[in-house]
Design a protein around this motif. Structure first.
Motif, PDB file in Angstrom:
ATOM      1  N   LEU A  83      -3.036 -21.768 -17.702  1.00 25.01           N
ATOM      2  CA  LEU A  83      -2.882 -20.434 -18.281  1.00 25.01           C
ATOM      3  C   LEU A  83      -1.436 -19.956 -18.171  1.00 25.01           C
ATOM      4  O   LEU A  83      -0.891 -19.362 -19.113  1.00 25.01           O
ATOM      5  N   GLN A  84      -0.815 -20.226 -17.042  1.00 22.64           N
ATOM      6  CA  GLN A  84       0.582 -19.844 -16.817  1.00 22.64           C
ATOM      7  C   GLN A  84       1.483 -20.470 -17.882  1.00 22.64           C
ATOM      8  O   GLN A  84       2.350 -19.808 -18.456  1.00 22.64           O
ATOM      9  N   GLN A  85       1.232 -21.757 -18.155  1.00 20.25           N
ATOM     10  CA  GLN A  85       2.020 -22.475 -19.166  1.00 20.25           C
ATOM     11  C   GLN A  85       1.728 -21.930 -20.561  1.00 20.25           C
ATOM     12  O   GLN A  85       2.642 -21.693 -21.354  1.00 20.25           O
ATOM     13  N   HIS A  86       0.441 -21.718 -20.858  1.00 18.08           N
ATOM     14  CA  HIS A  86       0.044 -21.227 -22.176  1.00 18.08           C
ATOM     15  C   HIS A  86       0.632 -19.842 -22.446  1.00 18.08           C
ATOM     16  O   HIS A  86       1.103 -19.556 -23.556  1.00 18.08           O
ATOM     17  N   GLY A  87       0.596 -18.983 -21.419  1.00 16.78           N
ATOM     18  CA  GLY A  87       1.076 -17.618 -21.594  1.00 16.78           C
ATOM     19  C   GLY A  87       2.552 -17.441 -21.314  1.00 16.78           C
ATOM     20  O   GLY A  87       3.076 -16.331 -21.427  1.00 16.78           O
ATOM     21  N   ASN A  88       3.204 -18.547 -20.926  1.00 14.13           N
ATOM     22  CA  ASN A  88       4.631 -18.513 -20.603  1.00 14.13           C
ATOM     23  C   ASN A  88       4.931 -17.406 -19.588  1.00 14.13           C
ATOM     24  O   ASN A  88       5.889 -16.643 -19.725  1.00 14.13           O
ATOM     25  N   SER A  89       4.086 -17.330 -18.564  1.00  9.38           N
ATOM     26  CA  SER A  89       4.215 -16.261 -17.582  1.00  9.38           C
ATOM     27  C   SER A  89       5.135 -16.678 -16.430  1.00  9.38           C
ATOM     28  O   SER A  89       4.995 -17.771 -15.881  1.00  9.38           O
ATOM     29  N   PRO A  90       6.051 -15.802 -16.041  1.00  6.18           N
ATOM     30  CA  PRO A  90       6.903 -16.104 -14.887  1.00  6.18           C
ATOM     31  C   PRO A  90       6.207 -15.809 -13.561  1.00  6.18           C
ATOM     32  O   PRO A  90       6.722 -16.141 -12.499  1.00  6.18           O
ATOM     33  N   LEU A  91       5.043 -15.163 -13.634  1.00  7.11           N
ATOM     34  CA  LEU A  91       4.331 -14.756 -12.422  1.00  7.11           C
ATOM     35  C   LEU A  91       3.505 -15.901 -11.855  1.00  7.11           C
ATOM     36  O   LEU A  91       3.111 -16.825 -12.573  1.00  7.11           O
ATOM     37  N   GLY A  92       3.235 -15.825 -10.567  1.00  8.06           N
ATOM     38  CA  GLY A  92       2.349 -16.771  -9.897  1.00  8.06           C
ATOM     39  C   GLY A  92       1.184 -16.019  -9.276  1.00  8.06           C
ATOM     40  O   GLY A  92       0.965 -14.836  -9.566  1.00  8.06           O
ATOM     41  N   ALA A  93       0.452 -16.712  -8.406  1.00  9.38           N
ATOM     42  CA  ALA A  93      -0.714 -16.068  -7.791  1.00  9.38           C
ATOM     43  C   ALA A  93      -1.060 -16.726  -6.471  1.00  9.38           C
ATOM     44  O   ALA A  93      -0.947 -17.951  -6.316  1.00  9.38           O
ATOM     45  N   ASN A  94      -1.478 -15.896  -5.521  1.00 13.39           N
ATOM     46  CA  ASN A  94      -2.197 -16.360  -4.347  1.00 13.39           C
ATOM     47  C   ASN A  94      -3.681 -16.244  -4.672  1.00 13.39           C
ATOM     48  O   ASN A  94      -4.124 -15.221  -5.238  1.00 13.39           O
ATOM     49  N   ILE A  95      -4.437 -17.277  -4.337  1.00 15.38           N
ATOM     50  CA  ILE A  95      -5.862 -17.301  -4.678  1.00 15.38           C
ATOM     51  C   ILE A  95      -6.656 -17.677  -3.428  1.00 15.38           C
ATOM     52  O   ILE A  95      -6.264 -18.579  -2.682  1.00 15.38           O
ATOM     53  N   TRP A  96      -7.764 -16.979  -3.239  1.00 12.12           N
ATOM     54  CA  TRP A  96      -8.676 -17.290  -2.136  1.00 12.12           C
ATOM     55  C   TRP A  96     -10.067 -17.518  -2.708  1.00 12.12           C
ATOM     56  O   TRP A  96     -10.445 -16.923  -3.722  1.00 12.12           O
ATOM     57  N   LEU A  97     -10.831 -18.386  -2.062  1.00 12.50           N
ATOM     58  CA  LEU A  97     -12.161 -18.761  -2.544  1.00 12.50           C
ATOM     59  C   LEU A  97     -13.188 -18.634  -1.432  1.00 12.50           C
ATOM     60  O   LEU A  97     -13.016 -19.181  -0.345  1.00 12.50           O
ATOM     61  N   ASP A  98     -14.259 -17.890  -1.710  1.00 19.71           N
ATOM     62  CA  ASP A  98     -15.437 -17.875  -0.844  1.00 19.71           C
ATOM     63  C   ASP A  98     -16.456 -18.788  -1.517  1.00 19.71           C
ATOM     64  O   ASP A  98     -17.091 -18.408  -2.506  1.00 19.71           O
ATOM     65  N   LEU A 124      -4.813 -10.056 -14.575  1.00 20.50           N
ATOM     66  CA  LEU A 124      -3.809  -9.689 -13.575  1.00 20.50           C
ATOM     67  C   LEU A 124      -2.387  -9.848 -14.117  1.00 20.50           C
ATOM     68  O   LEU A 124      -1.507  -9.028 -13.838  1.00 20.50           O
ATOM     69  N   TRP A 125      -2.158 -10.907 -14.895  1.00 22.54           N
ATOM     70  CA  TRP A 125      -0.836 -11.156 -15.470  1.00 22.54           C
ATOM     71  C   TRP A 125      -0.607 -10.391 -16.767  1.00 22.54           C
ATOM     72  O   TRP A 125       0.486 -10.476 -17.342  1.00 22.54           O
ATOM     73  N   GLN A 126      -1.672  -9.733 -17.258  1.00 20.99           N
ATOM     74  CA  GLN A 126      -1.589  -8.934 -18.496  1.00 20.99           C
ATOM     75  C   GLN A 126      -1.076  -9.762 -19.674  1.00 20.99           C
ATOM     76  O   GLN A 126      -0.188  -9.357 -20.424  1.00 20.99           O
ATOM     77  N   LEU A 127      -1.696 -10.936 -19.832  1.00 23.76           N
ATOM     78  CA  LEU A 127      -1.261 -11.852 -20.893  1.00 23.76           C
ATOM     79  C   LEU A 127      -1.851 -11.496 -22.252  1.00 23.76           C
ATOM     80  O   LEU A 127      -1.285 -11.840 -23.287  1.00 23.76           O
ATOM     81  N   GLY A 128      -3.027 -10.866 -22.251  1.00 24.04           N
ATOM     82  CA  GLY A 128      -3.648 -10.495 -23.516  1.00 24.04           C
ATOM     83  C   GLY A 128      -4.236 -11.650 -24.296  1.00 24.04           C
ATOM     84  O   GLY A 128      -4.433 -11.544 -25.516  1.00 24.04           O
ATOM     85  N   CYS A 129      -4.517 -12.774 -23.634  1.00 23.92           N
ATOM     86  CA  CYS A 129      -5.140 -13.911 -24.332  1.00 23.92           C
ATOM     87  C   CYS A 129      -6.565 -13.539 -24.757  1.00 23.92           C
ATOM     88  O   CYS A 129      -7.291 -12.863 -24.027  1.00 23.92           O
ATOM     89  N   SER A 130      -6.964 -14.009 -25.937  1.00 25.30           N
ATOM     90  CA  SER A 130      -8.306 -13.728 -26.437  1.00 25.30           C
ATOM     91  C   SER A 130      -9.322 -14.628 -25.746  1.00 25.30           C
ATOM     92  O   SER A 130      -8.975 -15.659 -25.159  1.00 25.30           O
ATOM     93  N   GLU A 131     -10.580 -14.243 -25.862  1.00 24.70           N
ATOM     94  CA  GLU A 131     -11.660 -15.067 -25.317  1.00 24.70           C
ATOM     95  C   GLU A 131     -11.664 -16.454 -25.962  1.00 24.70           C
ATOM     96  O   GLU A 131     -11.905 -17.456 -25.291  1.00 24.70           O
ATOM     97  N   ASP A 132     -11.378 -16.513 -27.262  1.00 25.76           N
ATOM     98  CA  ASP A 132     -11.325 -17.810 -27.952  1.00 25.76           C
ATOM     99  C   ASP A 132     -10.224 -18.693 -27.357  1.00 25.76           C
ATOM    100  O   ASP A 132     -10.422 -19.901 -27.162  1.00 25.76           O
ATOM    101  N   GLN A 133      -9.062 -18.103 -27.100  1.00 24.78           N
ATOM    102  CA  GLN A 133      -7.966 -18.877 -26.513  1.00 24.78           C
ATOM    103  C   GLN A 133      -8.328 -19.380 -25.118  1.00 24.78           C
ATOM    104  O   GLN A 133      -8.063 -20.532 -24.771  1.00 24.78           O
ATOM    105  N   LEU A 134      -8.936 -18.514 -24.319  1.00 21.05           N
ATOM    106  CA  LEU A 134      -9.302 -18.901 -22.958  1.00 21.05           C
ATOM    107  C   LEU A 134     -10.398 -19.963 -22.975  1.00 21.05           C
ATOM    108  O   LEU A 134     -10.394 -20.887 -22.148  1.00 21.05           O
ATOM    109  N   ALA A 135     -11.338 -19.860 -23.910  1.00 20.86           N
ATOM    110  CA  ALA A 135     -12.396 -20.870 -24.016  1.00 20.86           C
ATOM    111  C   ALA A 135     -11.815 -22.228 -24.403  1.00 20.86           C
ATOM    112  O   ALA A 135     -12.251 -23.267 -23.894  1.00 20.86           O
TER     113      ALA A 135
END
Length: 291
Positions: A83-98, A124-135
């Motif tokens: 997603l980061q590559q697709h959206g060309n986002s400079p932001l990263g993320a810390n992620i935790w999983l339960d 969170l990154w406010q990329l505005g990708c559509s559901e079709d793009q994410l799918a």
């Protein structure tokens, strides 16, 4: 990492719901080695939970280790980087999983985690990708990811990516978790697997048609699954979900499911959850959008 620890660290917390394949037919094998399927997906009101927090340095870091899965191979990390590559986002993320859903259980744990990551970081990154793009991004990670991205119970065809939303009754399910990891590749490679089931219409499914073509192969190869199915079948019609290992039966109420659950061996893990046509992930995202 448990829910309270995630809540203390994360800016955004989202569920990654389980799913059931209420039926799974295999129509044939394609030239690329994949199989043509027909399946019916419904979500469960139970799943993993993911927490996300922004990083300004572009790094993706999953703080929760998953046994046997290297950090960079985890579908959560792969989804975030895709997603980061697709959206060309400079932001990263810390992620935790339960982690609550078993690996190799046929209830979509890894695929659901990936979909929640795509939807969560898009928000969170406010990329505005559509559901079709994410799918479409999700499909490159796994055939089950798009249904979690779209979040609606569906009749699926192709390799599972051609989705037709469908409204089903929402019973309570008792899901039993045999303590074995089923290999999807192994099941789909088995020469005894049925690969010529005729296509079925949605109307036939709603009248109670359908089965799981993987079930005979899984029961033959995995005695743990066979034994669990035999136990639950004493109380309710029971079926394998996906390629397993989990088996399930449906009930009109939580109390009815609980009465059966109490009669199963204490050594056999299980959970009770309601089937839902709109996933709890999408209901949570709706509340965020309205704020």
């Amino acid at each position: 990492m448990n829910a309270s620890a995630i809540a203390a660290a994360a800016e955004l917390i989202l569920p990654a719901p389980a799913k059931l394949n209420l039926m799974l037919h295999i129509l044939g094998r394609r030239a690329d080695g994949y199989h043509e399927l027909q399946t019916l997906f419904q979500f469960l009101e139970f799943g993993d939970e993911l927490g996300f927090a922004l990083r300004q340095d572009g790094q993706i870091h999953l703080h929760t280790t998953v046994d046997g899965v290297p950090h960079d191979s985890n579908l959560i990390v792969r989804a975030a980087r895709l997603l980061q590559q697709h959206g060309n986002s400079p932001l990263g993320a810390n992620i935790w999983l339960d982690k609550r859903l078993p690996m190799g259980g046929g209830i979509g744990g890894g695929s659901s985690d990936a979909a929640t990551t795509l939807l969560g970081l898009n928000h969170l990154w406010q990329l505005g990708c559509s559901e079709d793009q994410l799918a479409a991004l999700g499909l490159s990670l796994g055939a089950d990811v798009p249904v979690f991205v779209r979040g609606h119970a569906a009749f699926a065809e192709g390799v599972g990516e051609k989705l037709q939303p469908i409204t089903l009754s929402e019973p309570w399910f008792l899901v039993v978790i045999p303590q074995v990891l089923v290999s999807t590749v192994e099941i789909f490679s088995d020469p005894e697997l049925t690969r010529d089931t005729p296509p079925i219409k949605v109307r036939s499914l709603l009248e109670g048609g359908g089965r799981n073509d993987c079930q005979p192969v899984v029961l033959k190869r995995y005695p743990e699954v066979r034994n669990a199915l035999i136990l639950l079948s004493k109380f309710v019609p029971t079926r394998l979900t996906g390629t397993g290992a989990c088996v399930f039966g449906s009930f009109p109420s939580w109390d009815d499911a609980d009465k059966v659950a109490r009669q199963l061996p204490a050594s056999l893990p299980r959970f009770i959850a309601q089937g839902r046509n709109i996933s709890m992930l999408h209901r949570k995202l709706e509340t965020l959008v309205k704020k």
